[in-house]
Enzyme design. Structure first.
Site, PDB file in Angstrom:
ATOM      1  N   GLN A  44     -11.260   7.365  -2.524  1.00  0.00           N
ATOM      2  CA  GLN A  44      -9.842   7.755  -2.548  1.00  0.00           C
ATOM      3  C   GLN A  44      -9.128   7.147  -3.760  1.00  0.00           C
ATOM      4  O   GLN A  44      -8.963   5.922  -3.826  1.00  0.00           O
ATOM      5  CB  GLN A  44      -9.158   7.250  -1.264  1.00  0.00           C
ATOM      6  CG  GLN A  44      -7.667   7.503  -1.210  1.00  0.00           C
ATOM      7  CD  GLN A  44      -7.029   6.893   0.040  1.00  0.00           C
ATOM      8  OE1 GLN A  44      -7.521   5.876   0.536  1.00  0.00           O
ATOM      9  NE2 GLN A  44      -5.980   7.496   0.540  1.00  0.00           N
ATOM     10  N   GLY A  45      -8.688   7.975  -4.686  1.00  0.00           N
ATOM     11  CA  GLY A  45      -7.983   7.484  -5.871  1.00  0.00           C
ATOM     12  C   GLY A  45      -6.486   7.688  -5.742  1.00  0.00           C
ATOM     13  O   GLY A  45      -5.933   8.612  -6.349  1.00  0.00           O
ATOM     14  N   SER A  47      -4.051   4.471  -5.189  1.00  0.00           N
ATOM     15  CA  SER A  47      -3.352   3.305  -5.737  1.00  0.00           C
ATOM     16  C   SER A  47      -3.688   3.079  -7.212  1.00  0.00           C
ATOM     17  O   SER A  47      -4.789   3.372  -7.659  1.00  0.00           O
ATOM     18  CB  SER A  47      -3.739   2.040  -4.965  1.00  0.00           C
ATOM     19  OG  SER A  47      -3.547   2.228  -3.591  1.00  0.00           O
ATOM     20  N   GLU A  50      -5.623   9.534   7.579  1.00  0.00           N
ATOM     21  CA  GLU A  50      -6.220   8.226   7.265  1.00  0.00           C
ATOM     22  C   GLU A  50      -5.768   7.182   8.286  1.00  0.00           C
ATOM     23  O   GLU A  50      -6.548   6.365   8.747  1.00  0.00           O
ATOM     24  CB  GLU A  50      -5.788   7.786   5.853  1.00  0.00           C
ATOM     25  CG  GLU A  50      -6.310   6.394   5.496  1.00  0.00           C
ATOM     26  CD  GLU A  50      -5.960   5.966   4.076  1.00  0.00           C
ATOM     27  OE1 GLU A  50      -5.244   6.711   3.381  1.00  0.00           O
ATOM     28  OE2 GLU A  50      -6.410   4.882   3.671  1.00  0.00           O
ATOM     29  N   SER A  82       0.762  -0.532   3.703  1.00  0.00           N
ATOM     30  CA  SER A  82       0.942  -1.799   4.428  1.00  0.00           C
ATOM     31  C   SER A  82       1.730  -1.573   5.726  1.00  0.00           C
ATOM     32  O   SER A  82       2.420  -0.562   5.882  1.00  0.00           O
ATOM     33  CB  SER A  82       1.676  -2.813   3.544  1.00  0.00           C
ATOM     34  OG  SER A  82       3.037  -2.450   3.453  1.00  0.00           O
ATOM     35  N   ASN A  83       1.605  -2.538   6.645  1.00  0.00           N
ATOM     36  CA  ASN A  83       2.273  -2.361   7.936  1.00  0.00           C
ATOM     37  C   ASN A  83       3.796  -2.394   7.817  1.00  0.00           C
ATOM     38  O   ASN A  83       4.490  -1.811   8.656  1.00  0.00           O
ATOM     39  CB  ASN A  83       1.762  -3.410   8.934  1.00  0.00           C
ATOM     40  CG  ASN A  83       0.371  -3.040   9.434  1.00  0.00           C
ATOM     41  OD1 ASN A  83      -0.264  -2.132   8.896  1.00  0.00           O
ATOM     42  ND2 ASN A  83      -0.103  -3.719  10.459  1.00  0.00           N
ATOM     43  N   GLU A  84       4.306  -3.040   6.762  1.00  0.00           N
ATOM     44  CA  GLU A  84       5.763  -2.988   6.539  1.00  0.00           C
ATOM     45  C   GLU A  84       6.171  -1.539   6.237  1.00  0.00           C
ATOM     46  O   GLU A  84       7.190  -1.042   6.738  1.00  0.00           O
ATOM     47  CB  GLU A  84       6.176  -3.895   5.365  1.00  0.00           C
ATOM     48  CG  GLU A  84       6.097  -5.383   5.650  1.00  0.00           C
ATOM     49  CD  GLU A  84       4.670  -5.931   5.610  1.00  0.00           C
ATOM     50  OE1 GLU A  84       3.787  -5.275   5.015  1.00  0.00           O
ATOM     51  OE2 GLU A  84       4.435  -7.010   6.191  1.00  0.00           O
TER      52      GLU A  84
HETATM   53  C1  LIG Z   1      -9.410  -3.704   1.157  1.00  0.00           C
HETATM   54  C2  LIG Z   1      -8.533  -2.660   0.532  1.00  0.00           C
HETATM   55  C3  LIG Z   1      -9.034  -1.393   0.350  1.00  0.00           C
HETATM   56  C4  LIG Z   1      -8.249  -0.427  -0.268  1.00  0.00           C
HETATM   57  N1  LIG Z   1      -8.786   0.806  -0.509  1.00  0.00           N
HETATM   58  C5  LIG Z   1      -8.072   1.717  -1.206  1.00  0.00           C
HETATM   59  C6  LIG Z   1      -8.667   2.946  -1.582  1.00  0.00           C
HETATM   60  O1  LIG Z   1      -9.817   3.237  -1.273  1.00  0.00           O
HETATM   61  N2  LIG Z   1      -7.927   3.797  -2.323  1.00  0.00           N
HETATM   62  C7  LIG Z   1      -6.636   3.543  -2.684  1.00  0.00           C
HETATM   63  O2  LIG Z   1      -6.020   4.386  -3.344  1.00  0.00           O
HETATM   64  N3  LIG Z   1      -6.032   2.370  -2.356  1.00  0.00           N
HETATM   65  C8  LIG Z   1      -6.738   1.455  -1.630  1.00  0.00           C
HETATM   66  N4  LIG Z   1      -6.156   0.253  -1.285  1.00  0.00           N
HETATM   67  C9  LIG Z   1      -4.804  -0.052  -1.795  1.00  0.00           C
HETATM   68  C10 LIG Z   1      -3.730  -0.092  -0.706  1.00  0.00           C
HETATM   69  O3  LIG Z   1      -3.374   1.191  -0.289  1.00  0.00           O
HETATM   70  C11 LIG Z   1      -2.548  -0.872  -1.327  1.00  0.00           C
HETATM   71  O4  LIG Z   1      -2.974  -2.198  -1.523  1.00  0.00           O
HETATM   72  C12 LIG Z   1      -1.328  -0.836  -0.400  1.00  0.00           C
HETATM   73  O5  LIG Z   1      -0.764   0.441  -0.356  1.00  0.00           O
HETATM   74  C13 LIG Z   1      -0.257  -1.866  -0.844  1.00  0.00           C
HETATM   75  O6  LIG Z   1       0.044  -1.701  -2.201  1.00  0.00           O
HETATM   76  P1  LIG Z   1       0.043  -2.955  -3.207  1.00  0.00           P
HETATM   77  O7  LIG Z   1      -1.265  -3.685  -3.034  1.00  0.00           O
HETATM   78  O8  LIG Z   1       0.352  -2.439  -4.585  1.00  0.00           O
HETATM   79  O9  LIG Z   1       1.183  -3.925  -2.701  1.00  0.00           O
HETATM   80  P2  LIG Z   1       2.757  -3.775  -2.979  1.00  0.00           P
HETATM   81  O10 LIG Z   1       3.160  -2.343  -2.860  1.00  0.00           O
HETATM   82  O11 LIG Z   1       3.056  -4.458  -4.276  1.00  0.00           O
HETATM   83  O12 LIG Z   1       3.372  -4.579  -1.788  1.00  0.00           O
HETATM   84  C14 LIG Z   1       3.458  -6.009  -1.780  1.00  0.00           C
HETATM   85  C15 LIG Z   1       4.160  -6.438  -0.493  1.00  0.00           C
HETATM   86  O13 LIG Z   1       5.490  -5.939  -0.456  1.00  0.00           O
HETATM   87  C16 LIG Z   1       5.707  -5.188   0.752  1.00  0.00           C
HETATM   88  N5  LIG Z   1       6.580  -4.031   0.463  1.00  0.00           N
HETATM   89  C17 LIG Z   1       6.485  -3.203  -0.608  1.00  0.00           C
HETATM   90  N6  LIG Z   1       7.416  -2.234  -0.510  1.00  0.00           N
HETATM   91  C18 LIG Z   1       8.098  -2.430   0.635  1.00  0.00           C
HETATM   92  C19 LIG Z   1       9.165  -1.755   1.297  1.00  0.00           C
HETATM   93  N7  LIG Z   1       9.720  -0.643   0.781  1.00  0.00           N
HETATM   94  N8  LIG Z   1       9.618  -2.248   2.496  1.00  0.00           N
HETATM   95  C20 LIG Z   1       9.050  -3.367   3.046  1.00  0.00           C
HETATM   96  N9  LIG Z   1       8.024  -4.057   2.444  1.00  0.00           N
HETATM   97  C21 LIG Z   1       7.561  -3.591   1.272  1.00  0.00           C
HETATM   98  C22 LIG Z   1       4.338  -4.718   1.180  1.00  0.00           C
HETATM   99  O14 LIG Z   1       4.282  -4.488   2.563  1.00  0.00           O
HETATM  100  C23 LIG Z   1       3.465  -5.897   0.773  1.00  0.00           C
HETATM  101  O15 LIG Z   1       3.510  -6.906   1.773  1.00  0.00           O
HETATM  102  C24 LIG Z   1      -6.917  -0.736  -0.662  1.00  0.00           C
HETATM  103  C25 LIG Z   1      -6.409  -2.018  -0.432  1.00  0.00           C
HETATM  104  C26 LIG Z   1      -7.199  -2.971   0.142  1.00  0.00           C
HETATM  105  C27 LIG Z   1      -6.622  -4.338   0.346  1.00  0.00           C
END
Ligand SMILES: Cc1cc2nc3c(=O)[nH]c(=O)nc-3n(C[C@H](O)[C@H](O)[C@H](O)COP(=O)(O)OP(=O)(O)OC[C@H]3O[C@@H](n4cnc5c(N)ncnc54)[C@H](O)[C@@H]3O)c2cc1C
Length: 400
Positions: A128-129, A131, A246, A385-387
């Protein structure tokens, strides 16, 4: 929701049990038990997928016309529960559960007939591309550029956290095809071949020391326009539907098995005062709280299964399920660490040789408690994320 089984459903359960007893080799069960990472190892999940495919049971949630089973909601529940009890390894969700429903809904006839059979058989393994560095929760800000060039798009940029990209031969990918206007309105959804020249996969090693996620770089990668799913600049709609699938996967049956394992360990280990840990009031009340949460998850899961059985999307209930399921999983992991006590630490030979009660239940419980705990920290982040799930629930369920 009435979970009592009718006579027909009991017969179906027995049929599933008999199949699992004969088809699930000890090697596959052991591999399932040993899985500590987010997804099962590709070799194991594909072996099990091929067995299920041969039986016609690989995609219970798919419509029958595409190779689904045509089972009722209750039959799907029974199948998921029996698989969890039997220790069946998980199947990779990126093809079967995620991109397939999107292809069914938005794909051309040519795309459906090409991709769906290959997903069912396991011939194609997807990643899945979505992020990118700087675009996770705020996914619509993604920047990987796709510029039309003749019959192709030319892609430049990178994706990050791409699970199993090192094993996948296909990626479904969100790209930017328009830079002006609302960010959501300039995104296109592509299906691409990972062997295309210009794609480089670089590993990212997780806290648990495992190679599951990657950063993927695109350097002038040519993707035929025919590989677009949905219209140009219409990718956000496809992406959102896929995310519901998903997040809406089953979980209660597997979590109940994990909780039963914790209880078995706690029945043999002692608390600080020397009494069995399972009799410790504080521990028992935390076990009970998780048990109650699992009942709630099971009910939410049935709502999602009902929606799917009726040919619909999981809807915002998938966000509820994702948040509830991953948080319960993390609470179970914490209880497992507590129950395994010092045997959950890295000095594992002691757990095997010491003759501890944990070792008597099966050394794998203590051996795998810590890697599971560490890996599952990611569960409340990936898939949104759960938020973010709480934001969706606030808007779409509570109308806030
Ligand atoms: C093990 C693992 C596997 C993954 N696999 C894939 C994959 O196969 N393909 C893919 O595309 N992605 C993948 N991901 C990426 C995942 O979808 C992102 O990590 C996730 O969406 C969070 O984005 P971020 O890491 O950029 O954190 P950020 O978006 O920078 O968030 C940082 C923190 O801020 C909080 N936050 C951000 N915005 C808000 C808001 N509006 N309100 C409240 N809180 C907020 C978040 O909850 C988090 O705690 C994977 C991640 C992990 C850890």
């Amino acid at each position: 929701m009435n979970l009592d089984l009718s006579a027909d459903e009991c017969a179906f359960r027995d049929e599933v049990r008999a199949f699992l007893a004969s088809a699930l080799t000890e090697e596959l069960r052991e591999a399932g038990r040993r899985t500590t990472s987010v997804f099962t190892d590709k070799r194991v999940s594909l072996a099990w997928q091929k067995t299920l495919h041969a039986k016609g049971w690989v995609a219970p949630s798919w419509p029958k016309e595409y190779g689904g089973t045509g089972w009722s909601e209750m039959q799907r529940y029974i199948f998921a529960r029996e698989c969890a009890h039997a220790g069946a390894p998980g199947l990779a969700p990126m093809g079967l559960r995620m991109v397939a429903p999107a292809i069914m809904r938005f794909g051309t006839e040519a795309q459906k007939s090409h991709y769906l059979p290959r997903i069912l058989s396991g011939e194609d393994y997807w990643c899945q591309g979505y992020s990118e560095p700087g675009s996770g929760s705020d996914l619509a800000s993604l920047q990987l550029r796709a510029v039309p060039d003749g019959e192709d798009y030319l892609l430049n940029g990178s994706k990050i956290w791409t699970t199993h990209a090192q094993w996948a031969n296909r990626m479904f990918c969100l790209v930017r095809t328009r830079a002006d206007g609302k960010p959501q309105g300039g995104i296109t959804f592509l299906l691409l071949d990972m062997a295309t020249p210009g794609i480089a996969v670089k590993p990212i090693i997780t806290l648990a020391g495992e190679h599951e996620v990657n950063q993927v770089f695109f350097d002038s990668v040519r993707v035929p326009r025919a590989n677009r799913l949905g219209g140009e600049n219409q990718g956000w709609t496809v992406a959102k539907v896929l995310l519901e699938f998903e997040r809406g996967g089953g979980s209660a049956a597997g979590l109940k098995v994990s909780l039963a394992r914790v209880k078995a360990i706690a029945a043999t280990e002692t608390a600080d005062d020397g009494s069995p840990l399972i009799e410790d009031v504080a521990f028992r009340s935390r076990l009970a709280a998780v048990e109650i949460a699992l009942e709630a998850i099971e009910m939410t899961e049935h709502r999602v299964m009902s929606a799917l059985a009726a040919g619909g999307n999981p809807g915002p209930a998938s966000s509820l399920l994702k948040a509830q399921g991953t948080e319960a999983m993390q609470r179970i992991d914490e209880l497992a660490i507590e129950a395994c006590a010092r045997y959950a630490t890295v000095e594992q030979p002691a757990a095997r040789a010491h003759g501890s009660n944990v070792a008597a239940i099966g050394p794998q419980h203590s051996l795998f408690a810590m890697p599971r705990y560490l890996n599952n920290r990611a569960a409340s982040i990936y898939g949104g994320s759960n938020e973010i799930q709480r934001n969706i629930i606030a808007q779409l369920v509570l109308g806030l």
